[in-house]
Scaffold this motif. Structure first.
Motif, mmCIF file in Angstrom:
data_model
loop_
_atom_site.group_PDB
_atom_site.id
_atom_site.type_symbol
_atom_site.label_atom_id
_atom_site.label_comp_id
_atom_site.label_asym_id
_atom_site.label_seq_id
_atom_site.Cartn_x
_atom_site.Cartn_y
_atom_site.Cartn_z
ATOM 1 N N MET A 16 -6.735 18.570 -4.043
ATOM 2 C CA MET A 16 -5.315 18.249 -4.029
ATOM 3 C C MET A 16 -5.078 16.892 -3.342
ATOM 4 O O MET A 16 -5.522 16.671 -2.212
ATOM 5 N N GLY A 17 -4.431 15.988 -4.054
ATOM 6 C CA GLY A 17 -4.133 14.675 -3.504
ATOM 7 C C GLY A 17 -3.005 14.756 -2.497
ATOM 8 O O GLY A 17 -1.869 15.049 -2.869
ATOM 9 N N VAL A 18 -3.320 14.505 -1.234
ATOM 10 C CA VAL A 18 -2.304 14.633 -0.183
ATOM 11 C C VAL A 18 -2.164 13.381 0.688
ATOM 12 O O VAL A 18 -1.155 13.212 1.352
ATOM 13 N N TYR A 19 -3.165 12.500 0.676
ATOM 14 C CA TYR A 19 -3.152 11.348 1.570
ATOM 15 C C TYR A 19 -2.717 10.092 0.825
ATOM 16 O O TYR A 19 -3.256 9.780 -0.232
ATOM 17 N N GLY A 20 -1.779 9.376 1.401
ATOM 18 C CA GLY A 20 -1.413 8.076 0.854
ATOM 19 C C GLY A 20 -2.537 7.081 1.091
ATOM 20 O O GLY A 20 -3.480 7.353 1.847
ATOM 21 N N ILE A 21 -2.429 5.914 0.497
ATOM 22 C CA ILE A 21 -3.514 4.939 0.582
ATOM 23 C C ILE A 21 -3.750 4.472 2.020
ATOM 24 O O ILE A 21 -4.893 4.258 2.430
ATOM 25 N N SER A 22 -2.697 4.349 2.823
ATOM 26 C CA SER A 22 -2.890 3.884 4.202
ATOM 27 C C SER A 22 -3.626 4.931 5.034
ATOM 28 O O SER A 22 -4.500 4.593 5.842
ATOM 29 N N VAL A 23 -3.314 6.205 4.812
ATOM 30 C CA VAL A 23 -4.007 7.276 5.538
ATOM 31 C C VAL A 23 -5.451 7.384 5.052
ATOM 32 O O VAL A 23 -6.381 7.501 5.858
ATOM 33 N N ALA A 24 -5.650 7.305 3.739
ATOM 34 C CA ALA A 24 -7.007 7.360 3.190
ATOM 35 C C ALA A 24 -7.829 6.184 3.726
ATOM 36 O O ALA A 24 -9.008 6.341 4.049
ATOM 37 N N SER A 25 -7.203 5.034 3.845
ATOM 38 C CA SER A 25 -7.876 3.854 4.388
ATOM 39 C C SER A 25 -8.302 4.096 5.831
ATOM 40 O O SER A 25 -9.437 3.812 6.217
ATOM 41 N N GLU A 26 -7.384 4.646 6.607
ATOM 42 C CA GLU A 26 -7.694 4.920 8.015
ATOM 43 C C GLU A 26 -8.787 5.975 8.150
ATOM 44 O O GLU A 26 -9.713 5.820 8.945
ATOM 45 N N LEU A 27 -8.700 7.038 7.355
ATOM 46 C CA LEU A 27 -9.687 8.120 7.437
ATOM 47 C C LEU A 27 -11.070 7.691 6.955
ATOM 48 O O LEU A 27 -12.086 8.155 7.467
ATOM 49 N N SER A 28 -11.102 6.802 5.969
ATOM 50 C CA SER A 28 -12.384 6.392 5.392
ATOM 51 C C SER A 28 -12.957 5.134 6.025
ATOM 52 O O SER A 28 -14.143 4.841 5.865
ATOM 53 N N GLY A 29 -12.099 4.362 6.704
ATOM 54 C CA GLY A 29 -12.549 3.097 7.260
ATOM 55 C C GLY A 29 -12.675 2.003 6.208
ATOM 56 O O GLY A 29 -13.322 0.980 6.441
#
Length: 109
Positions: A11-24
């Motif tokens: 399920m897609g739940v993270y916006g790009i800024s959150v995904a960026s922060e979580l993934s580095g």
């Protein structure tokens, strides 16, 4: 890349800024990876990207491969081969279970 995907993890739940922060991984690189077909985040009706936990697993694998010096074309091929391998393992397990279920019936005849 052993990871069991579930409906919730897809399920897609993270916006790009959150995904960026979580993934580095910076947002522009996330867009590039999508453009190159390395992953396909879900989209809202308005077109906003929504990353899933499964997408984050793929991003971790991409980061590992980038760190190992693999180019994006090579990464795309590796990800496809890994996905094919998982699919084949599932099919093989299903066939084994089917064969085990049929074995007692065959002995009874």
């Amino acid at each position: 890349m052993p990871h069991e995907s579930t409906p919730r993890s897809r399920m897609g739940v993270y916006g790009i800024s959150v995904a960026s922060e979580l993934s580095g991984i910076d947002p522009q690189t996330l867009r590039l990876y999508e453009q190159r077909g390395l992953l396909t985040p879900a989209r809202t009706e308005g077109g906003t990207r929504r990353y899933s936990d499964d997408d984050l697993v793929i991003l971790r694998r991409i980061s590992e491969l980038v760190a190992a010096g693999v180019n994006l074309a090579g990464i795309a091929r590796i990800l496809q081969l890994e996905a094919d391998n998982v699919r084949l393992e599932v099919e093989n397990a299903d066939l084994r279970a089917e064969n085990q279920a049929e074995a007692p019936r065959q002995r009874a005849h």
